[in-house]
Design an enzyme around this catalytic site. Structure first.
Site, PDB file in Angstrom:
ATOM      1  CG  HIS A 153       5.276   2.326  -0.314  1.00 17.22           C
ATOM      2  ND1 HIS A 153       5.008   0.994  -0.226  1.00 17.22           N
ATOM      3  CD2 HIS A 153       6.151   2.592   0.680  1.00 17.22           C
ATOM      4  CE1 HIS A 153       5.676   0.464   0.783  1.00 17.22           C
ATOM      5  NE2 HIS A 153       6.379   1.412   1.349  1.00 17.22           N
TER       6      HIS A 153
HETATM    7  C1  UD1 Z   1       7.931   5.215   4.964  1.00 16.61           C
HETATM    8  C2  UD1 Z   1       9.054   4.250   5.356  1.00 16.61           C
HETATM    9  C3  UD1 Z   1       8.887   2.952   4.602  1.00 16.61           C
HETATM   10  C4  UD1 Z   1       7.499   2.390   4.768  1.00 16.61           C
HETATM   11  C5  UD1 Z   1       6.483   3.452   4.360  1.00 16.61           C
HETATM   12  C6  UD1 Z   1       5.065   2.968   4.526  1.00 16.61           C
HETATM   13  C7  UD1 Z   1      11.237   5.262   5.883  1.00 16.61           C
HETATM   14  C8  UD1 Z   1      12.606   5.443   5.379  1.00 16.61           C
HETATM   15  N1  UD1 Z   1      10.352   4.777   4.986  1.00 16.61           N
HETATM   16  O1  UD1 Z   1       8.086   5.524   3.586  1.00 16.61           O
HETATM   17  O2  UD1 Z   1       9.824   2.003   5.108  1.00 16.61           O
HETATM   18  O3  UD1 Z   1       7.362   1.232   3.964  1.00 16.61           O
HETATM   19  O4  UD1 Z   1       6.686   4.594   5.189  1.00 16.61           O
HETATM   20  O5  UD1 Z   1       4.157   3.948   4.134  1.00 16.61           O
HETATM   21  O6  UD1 Z   1      10.973   5.521   7.029  1.00 16.61           O
HETATM   22  N2  UD1 Z   1       3.351  11.805   2.975  1.00 16.61           N
HETATM   23  C9  UD1 Z   1       2.095  12.348   3.062  1.00 16.61           C
HETATM   24  N3  UD1 Z   1       1.377  12.118   4.210  1.00 16.61           N
HETATM   25  C10 UD1 Z   1       1.869  11.397   5.245  1.00 16.61           C
HETATM   26  C11 UD1 Z   1       3.163  10.868   5.142  1.00 16.61           C
HETATM   27  C12 UD1 Z   1       3.884  11.075   4.004  1.00 16.61           C
HETATM   28  O7  UD1 Z   1       1.615  12.999   2.150  1.00 16.61           O
HETATM   29  O8  UD1 Z   1       1.159  11.221   6.243  1.00 16.61           O
HETATM   30  C13 UD1 Z   1       4.118  12.021   1.724  1.00 16.61           C
HETATM   31  C14 UD1 Z   1       5.105  13.160   1.842  1.00 16.61           C
HETATM   32  O9  UD1 Z   1       5.166  13.789   0.627  1.00 16.61           O
HETATM   33  C15 UD1 Z   1       6.411  12.476   2.093  1.00 16.61           C
HETATM   34  C16 UD1 Z   1       6.244  11.174   1.320  1.00 16.61           C
HETATM   35  O10 UD1 Z   1       4.859  10.841   1.445  1.00 16.61           O
HETATM   36  O11 UD1 Z   1       7.486  13.233   1.666  1.00 16.61           O
HETATM   37  C17 UD1 Z   1       7.061  10.065   1.871  1.00 16.61           C
HETATM   38  O12 UD1 Z   1       6.844   9.912   3.267  1.00 16.61           O
HETATM   39  P1  UD1 Z   1       8.030   9.325   4.196  1.00 16.61           P
HETATM   40  O13 UD1 Z   1       7.564   9.160   5.588  1.00 16.61           O
HETATM   41  O14 UD1 Z   1       9.256  10.135   3.968  1.00 16.61           O
HETATM   42  O15 UD1 Z   1       8.345   7.926   3.560  1.00 16.61           O
HETATM   43  P2  UD1 Z   1       7.383   6.799   2.961  1.00 16.61           P
HETATM   44  O16 UD1 Z   1       7.604   6.723   1.500  1.00 16.61           O
HETATM   45  O17 UD1 Z   1       5.980   6.930   3.461  1.00 16.61           O
END
Ligand code: UD1
Length: 365
Positions: free
Chosen positions: A206
């Site tokens: 991820h």
């Molecule tokens: C975040 C953390 C990362 C951690 C990871 C675990 C930061 C900078 N990154 O990354 O350190 O390893 O979580 O999962 O804080 N999304 C969904 N549903 C959700 C959450 C996210 O669909 O419940 C999708 C969205 O499109 C979003 C993307 O995942 O834009 C990324 O989510 P985000 O919280 O920005 O970062 P992660 O890649 O999950």
């Protein structure tokens, strides 16, 4: 006295669970109330609710509901909402965990309001400032009053950055507290159909550095497809990775002529059970490097660096980067080799949350 414990994203939940449990167990702390705040950074039921259920974490007292966005948007939304909450609640201290955007946002906000900040899992350094988490770690540790570390290398990193000794407390690993409490239950769960104990690999992916680049993601998928012809691969899919596989039209590399089972993200117990029964794990996660070390399952980390070098030094982890040749040969050597000796880092013993709460109570009293 009033405290706030913050959780925002999936890897935070297993770190706050034992801390909340310890506050509940300490019935002697009659003049302390502790609020659990969920920032809402992760919001899908599989990324959030499933963890609260598995780990029996109390429902958050407040959910700030910030959701997804760019780094600035997400961090700023948490800061605005958390500031309002802190002004209304006037806590004496705020505890943040890990290295996600919510960690940094709440630490800065609290500190600027003159509230004491404790950081759980302080001092980890990948020395890779292209990782958003590294920026979150550096900034949070600079301002936190209490820095709880998982190992002595992390404590030394903090000293090297000029942080005073009295702020640093080596307490162990709360994520491992959670693992210790749940491993028997997790092991007893049935494996997904078609899998045999010890005869499959688990894949997680991820990191933006790996999945946001078409070539890198394509290279990883191709070599995983090859590996799957020797050992079945189970692949619970993070939402970010699903989006990228669709956008780059790469799902076809994981298709029918491979032995890869792609599935939705798993709950804590299902995932832990899967890892515990696996032959090896291929990952770019941070926390999984630690969990596999404790479970003594070989871990191949598809990153050029790690903020958790102790898992390579004493544990089961090897760093291979994202070059498909390196990933292939690391997987082959796990499949060909007899078990390597490894050990479990000091104080990864299930008691970290007890040590944290003790220090918090003594320091903030
Ligand atoms: C975040 C953390 C990362 C951690 C990871 C675990 C930061 C900078 N990154 O990354 O350190 O390893 O979580 O999962 O804080 N999304 C969904 N549903 C959700 C959450 C996210 O669909 O419940 C999708 C969205 O499109 C979003 C993307 O995942 O834009 C990324 O989510 P985000 O919280 O920005 O970062 P992660 O890649 O999950």
């Amino acid at each position: 006295m009033k405290g706030i414990v913050v959780a925002g994203a999936r890897p935070n939940f297993m770190k706050v669970a034992p801390i909340m449990e310890e506050f509940k167990r300490r019935t002697d702390l009659t003049d302390l109330s502790v609020l659990l705040v969920h920032t809402g950074q992760h919001y899908d039921s599989q990324m959030s609710d499933a963890f609260f259920e598995d780990l029996k974490i109390p429902q958050p007292d407040v959910n700030l509901g910030v959701g997804s966005g760019t780094h600035a948007q997400q961090t700023a939304r948490v800061m605005v909402a958390f500031e309002e909450l802190c002004v209304a609640e006037r806590p004496d201290w705020v505890t943040v965990v890990g290295d996600v955007n919510s960690t940094l946002a709440c630490a800065i906000t609290a500190k600027k309001l003159g509230i004491a900040v404790a950081h759980v899992e302080a001092g980890l350094r990948s020395r890779d400032r292209t990782m958003p988490e590294e920026i979150n770690r550096l900034c949070t540790d600079t301002i936190a009053d209490l820095l709880f570390t998982t190992d002595l290398m992390a404590s030394q990193n903090l000293r090297n950055e000029g942080i005073e000794e009295h702020r640093i407390h080596f307490v162990g690993n709360t994520m491992i507290d959670t693992l210790v409490r749940h491993i028997e239950q997790a092991r007893s769960l049935a494996l997904p159909d078609g899998l045999t104990d010890g005869e499959f690999a688990v894949l997680t992916l991820h990191r933006p550095g790996n999945v946001d680049n078409r070539e890198t993601l394509g290279g990883i998928c191709s070599v995983i497809a090859e590996i799957s012809r020797r050992i079945p691969v189970v692949f619970p899919l993070h939402p970010r990775t699903r989006k990228r596989l669709e956008q780059f039209d790469l799902f076809r590399l994981l298709g029918n002529d491979t032995n890869i089972s792609v599935m939705e993200p798993l709950s804590y117990l299902s995932f832990l059970g899967l890892v515990a029964h696996s032959r090896m794990v291929l990952t770019d996660s941070g926390g999984i490097q630690e969990e596999t070390t404790v479970l003594k399952i070989p871990c191949i980390t598809m990153r050029p660096n790690t903020e958790r070098p102790i898992t390579c030094e004493v544990g089961t982890n090897v760093l291979v980067g994202t070059d498909p040749d390196h990933i292939r040969s690391a997987a082959q050597s796990v499949l060909n080799e007899r078990a390597r000796t490894s050990s479990i880092p000091e104080k990864w013993d299930g008691l970290a949350a007890q040590r944290i709460v003790e220090v918090l109570v003594l320091t903030t009293a």
